[in-house]
Design a protein around this motif. Sequence first.
Motif, PDB file in Angstrom:
ATOM      1  N   GLY A  77      -7.171   6.237   6.476  1.00 12.66           N
ATOM      2  CA  GLY A  77      -6.698   6.425   7.747  1.00 12.66           C
ATOM      3  C   GLY A  77      -6.732   5.555   8.849  1.00 12.66           C
ATOM      4  N   ASN A  78      -6.878   3.868   8.261  1.00  9.39           N
ATOM      5  CA  ASN A  78      -7.575   3.333   8.814  1.00  9.39           C
ATOM      6  C   ASN A  78      -5.918   2.699   9.464  1.00  9.39           C
ATOM      7  N   THR A  79      -4.695   2.604   9.030  1.00  2.00           N
ATOM      8  CA  THR A  79      -3.490   1.819   9.447  1.00  2.00           C
ATOM      9  C   THR A  79      -2.584   3.516   8.613  1.00  2.00           C
ATOM     10  N   ALA A  80      -1.351   3.235   9.360  1.00  2.00           N
ATOM     11  CA  ALA A  80       0.042   4.454   9.566  1.00  2.00           C
ATOM     12  C   ALA A  80       0.280   5.042   8.164  1.00  2.00           C
ATOM     13  N   THR A  81       0.100   4.048   7.645  1.00  9.47           N
ATOM     14  CA  THR A  81       0.219   3.948   5.551  1.00  9.47           C
ATOM     15  C   THR A  81      -0.865   5.011   5.933  1.00  9.47           C
ATOM     16  N   GLU A  82      -1.569   4.326   5.729  1.00  7.21           N
ATOM     17  CA  GLU A  82      -2.367   5.594   5.347  1.00  7.21           C
ATOM     18  C   GLU A  82      -3.112   6.966   5.704  1.00  7.21           C
ATOM     19  N   LEU A 107       0.707  -1.090   0.034  1.00  7.49           N
ATOM     20  CA  LEU A 107       0.131   0.046   0.446  1.00  7.49           C
ATOM     21  C   LEU A 107       0.913   1.442  -0.100  1.00  7.49           C
ATOM     22  N   ARG A 108       2.169   1.095   0.529  1.00  2.84           N
ATOM     23  CA  ARG A 108       2.812   2.344   0.880  1.00  2.84           C
ATOM     24  C   ARG A 108       3.806   3.215  -0.758  1.00  2.84           C
ATOM     25  N   LEU A 109       3.980   1.831  -1.129  1.00  2.00           N
ATOM     26  CA  LEU A 109       4.733   1.902  -3.067  1.00  2.00           C
ATOM     27  C   LEU A 109       3.600   2.003  -3.389  1.00  2.00           C
ATOM     28  N   ALA A 110       2.512   1.967  -3.746  1.00  2.00           N
ATOM     29  CA  ALA A 110       1.028   2.380  -4.673  1.00  2.00           C
ATOM     30  C   ALA A 110       1.072   3.617  -4.145  1.00  2.00           C
ATOM     31  N   VAL A 111       0.417   4.374  -2.877  1.00  2.00           N
ATOM     32  CA  VAL A 111       0.066   5.967  -3.024  1.00  2.00           C
ATOM     33  C   VAL A 111       1.201   6.476  -2.798  1.00  2.00           C
ATOM     34  N   GLY A 112       2.834   5.639  -2.321  1.00  2.00           N
ATOM     35  CA  GLY A 112       3.615   6.655  -2.577  1.00  2.00           C
ATOM     36  C   GLY A 112       4.037   6.919  -3.963  1.00  2.00           C
ATOM     37  N   ARG A 113       4.055   6.186  -4.701  1.00  2.00           N
ATOM     38  CA  ARG A 113       3.860   6.153  -6.441  1.00  2.00           C
ATOM     39  C   ARG A 113       3.095   7.988  -7.046  1.00  2.00           C
ATOM     40  N   ALA A 114       1.902   7.695  -6.363  1.00  8.38           N
ATOM     41  CA  ALA A 114       0.675   8.464  -6.998  1.00  8.38           C
ATOM     42  C   ALA A 114       0.863  10.078  -6.137  1.00  8.38           C
TER      43      ALA A 114
END
Length: 194
Positions: free
Chosen positions: A113-118, A58-65
């Motif tokens: 915002g449900n996880t630290a990454t979110e 998830l972090r890699l994906a949203v980080g790309r955006a």
Amino acid sequence: MADHSTRAAYTVDSLLAVTVRVFNERGYDGTSMEDLSRAAGISKSSIYHHVRGKEELLRLAVGRALDALFAILDEPAATAGRPADRLEHVVRRTAEVLLDELPYVTLLLRVRGNTATEQWALERRRDFDHRVAALVQDAVTAGQLRADVEPRLATRLLFGTVNSLVEWYRPGQRGAEHLPDAVARFAFDGLRAR
């Protein structure tokens, strides 16, 4: 002995593309590592060879955006010139990034915002919004945009328009190459000071 030579080799990028598709279809919380391994056609241990787990994906994906969006703010046309022209460039380029990175931006727009990454992704989105709102304020102060629309509201309206593309745009749609210009014209015809 099974012949695995015809199985496609997975890279983090190819795994990420599958992951983003599954997250967008099932939701992050509704997706298990088993779902991802099935969709990718590889074992869970093969996934863990590339990443520590679902949250890292998830972090890699949203980080790309997010990286693509923040890169816009550093482009020469976003940093020099009249504030309204810089803002128009940012809006147009944001629409282009959304179209180019549609699955990744779609996922970014769905985090809650449900996880630290979110939470991290939402904080970075807020930072992006604040930087754009400052640009809106600069354009209002310079008399280039209407002063009767509060800059934070104008920013939300601008990006509400851009972000709505994820709901109805489909890759390959006729006329897609004109969408960023259409969004910018639509927005700025209503915002420019007369």
